[in-house]
Design a protein around this motif. Sequence first.
Motif, PDB file in Angstrom:
ATOM      1  N   ILE A  45      45.837  25.022  38.746  1.00  0.00           N
ATOM      2  CA  ILE A  45      45.937  25.695  40.048  1.00  0.00           C
ATOM      3  C   ILE A  45      46.974  26.805  39.999  1.00  0.00           C
ATOM      4  N   GLU A  46      48.102  26.557  39.362  1.00  0.00           N
ATOM      5  CA  GLU A  46      49.142  27.583  39.267  1.00  0.00           C
ATOM      6  C   GLU A  46      48.648  28.800  38.496  1.00  0.00           C
ATOM      7  N   ARG A  47      47.839  28.584  37.489  1.00  0.00           N
ATOM      8  CA  ARG A  47      47.290  29.714  36.733  1.00  0.00           C
ATOM      9  C   ARG A  47      46.336  30.537  37.599  1.00  0.00           C
ATOM     10  N   LEU A  50      50.470  36.466  32.045  1.00  0.00           N
ATOM     11  CA  LEU A  50      50.760  36.131  33.440  1.00  0.00           C
ATOM     12  C   LEU A  50      51.620  34.882  33.552  1.00  0.00           C
ATOM     13  N   HIS A  51      51.592  34.088  32.513  1.00  0.00           N
ATOM     14  CA  HIS A  51      52.376  32.854  32.558  1.00  0.00           C
ATOM     15  C   HIS A  51      53.868  33.169  32.685  1.00  0.00           C
ATOM     16  N   HIS A  52      54.294  34.214  32.006  1.00  0.00           N
ATOM     17  CA  HIS A  52      55.702  34.606  32.101  1.00  0.00           C
ATOM     18  C   HIS A  52      56.043  35.044  33.523  1.00  0.00           C
ATOM     19  N   ALA A  53      55.155  35.858  34.123  1.00  0.00           N
ATOM     20  CA  ALA A  53      55.403  36.307  35.491  1.00  0.00           C
ATOM     21  C   ALA A  53      55.409  35.134  36.463  1.00  0.00           C
ATOM     22  N   MET A  54      54.502  34.179  36.233  1.00  0.00           N
ATOM     23  CA  MET A  54      54.446  33.000  37.095  1.00  0.00           C
ATOM     24  C   MET A  54      55.726  32.178  36.970  1.00  0.00           C
ATOM     25  N   THR A  55      56.192  32.022  35.757  1.00  0.00           N
ATOM     26  CA  THR A  55      57.427  31.279  35.541  1.00  0.00           C
ATOM     27  C   THR A  55      58.615  31.970  36.194  1.00  0.00           C
ATOM     28  N   GLN A  56      58.634  33.297  36.098  1.00  0.00           N
ATOM     29  CA  GLN A  56      59.714  34.049  36.737  1.00  0.00           C
ATOM     30  C   GLN A  56      59.702  33.880  38.240  1.00  0.00           C
ATOM     31  N   ARG A  57      58.498  33.882  38.832  1.00  0.00           N
ATOM     32  CA  ARG A  57      58.395  33.738  40.275  1.00  0.00           C
ATOM     33  C   ARG A  57      58.898  32.370  40.722  1.00  0.00           C
TER      34      ARG A  57
END
Length: 613
Positions: free
Chosen positions: A327-329, A352-359
């Motif tokens: 879901i997060e992806r 996008l995983h990096h951006a998601m982790t940063q958020r």
Amino acid sequence: MNSIDAKLHRTDSPHASPLHRLARLAAWLTLFGVLALLGRALAAPEAGRLSPEVTALCLLGALALLFGLSEWLALRGAEPPAFALALVALPGLLYSGVSAAAWPMADHLPTAGLALVWADHLWPLLIAALAVPAGLWGLRTCRELRRQCREAEQINAALQEQVDQRTRSLLKEISARERLGANLTYAAQHDPLTGLPNRALFNELLVRAVADQEHGVRAPAVIVLDLDDFKTVNDTLGHTRGDQIIKALAERLEAALDYGDVLARQGGDEFFVLLADARDREVAAQAAQRLLDALQQELVVDGRRLYLAASIGVALSAGAGDSTDLIERADAALHQAKSRGRNRIEFFEPQLHHAMTQRVTLRSALAEAIGARQLEVHYQPRVDLDTGRMSSAEALVRWCRPDHGYVTPEVFVRVAEDAGLINALGQAVLTQVCEDLARWQAAGPIPAVSFNASAHQFRDDRLLHDVRAALAEHPALAHALEVELTERVLIEDPAEHRRMLTELVDMGLGIAIDDFGTGFSSFAYFLHFPVQTVKIDQSFVSRLPKDAAAARIVRSIIELGHNFSLRVVAEGIENERQRDQLRAWGCHEGQGYLFSEPLPAAEFEERWVATLR
């Protein structure tokens, strides 16, 4: 109940009583004895006269009839009437007495003295005298036993009725509870507006799908769909029509899915889709495109033609962890679609995983910063264009992350809105502004300070609550505070927000419309809302004086403000030519880097607040 009934009949029934069994045995033995004696008497030559045997026969016959009558009546559940004893026992007693008085016992039985003679003469009378009370006692016993049986049957019937009633009541209660449980389960797992599965049920189904993938059965995929700018549509047409639109779109989306795929509503204008088996990117892409095509079709609501758009994020299960990661992806892909212009489909990519982790990291850090009061409030002066002196100021929040430096407001404010931290952020800013004003007020005059309020703070009276709390601690600052809000806030819920703004004005606060001209500008704002100030957006001011179209817009806003007796403030003034042009058109105040950049509280006090003393 059956056990109770059996117990009652086993203990209270006359047919089961030892006494009654003894009485029946005596009756049958007596009857057999009577038949034997009768046969003997009839065989004797003296059978025709009243002999002692015949007398005994009559007595024993009476006893047999007595017990027989008792047995017959007891078997039929009736009580022997009292006169039955007299009819049966008394004639036998009378006949036995007469016969005994005329019977010469010496001719028939051997005697042994006077006592034996008298006993021989009186034994029929004694037997009859004993038989009659015994018969009466037996009848009374039968009557008492039958009474007890009837009472037991009545109790049994009453208990059975109570059990039946209780059983029916319990069955109704169980049925009602089962229906209530089913309704509660359905309500807990489905969206009340559309009837679609909600987030909880979707997560449960997704967990099962991921488990199937681990066994090589299927390869699920998740699609997150969010309507673009639906809030504006909802605010313009009203919440009732907005709900109608959501229901209609839900039907369209569900019709666009293949069998086995699941559509769920997250809430608001966001939907989730579980593709049961999407082993490659092409299958998921086709499903997402069908959803987007279904949404882009014309929708007619109350005669109005609407054309909606949506941003879609897709995540395949390949390479993903559990259901939460999937879901997060998909959510990260959705944000990517929105940032690239909306109304498009984006797949999750490894970067996008990096951006998601940063958020996620930024969200946690922001929550910690708000709680630890690490946010700073800077102040930018608003200058009177005629005098060049500061007339008021705007409070602007800044966040300097330890070991990271300053984070731009555009980034962390959006994170606060997405994470539900915007109310806490607004309260923290208001608290800091009041503390700074109180400190400055102790040294002399202070400027009026405006602070920005988001649409979230206008929901559930949160802004009113925060302002009341601040003024309860600093009551002298009411007339030094001004609320800045955008045009979107005014159109979201006009009646409710008009009430809230009126209460704020009654407390002594001022109201300003920020970024005027960039939204749904309307004269109705000034007629229905207690607005005192209008601020021209910097996107128009920055084009002055070369852009003729921007000049006409700016000038129209200034004239509009004059016509409605509003104070007009121009934002983003960067050079003197812009300042001079605005002053010539009658703009009251200016704000921008020409005068000063936003300054920390201590520096702002030294450079600007001190000029008022």
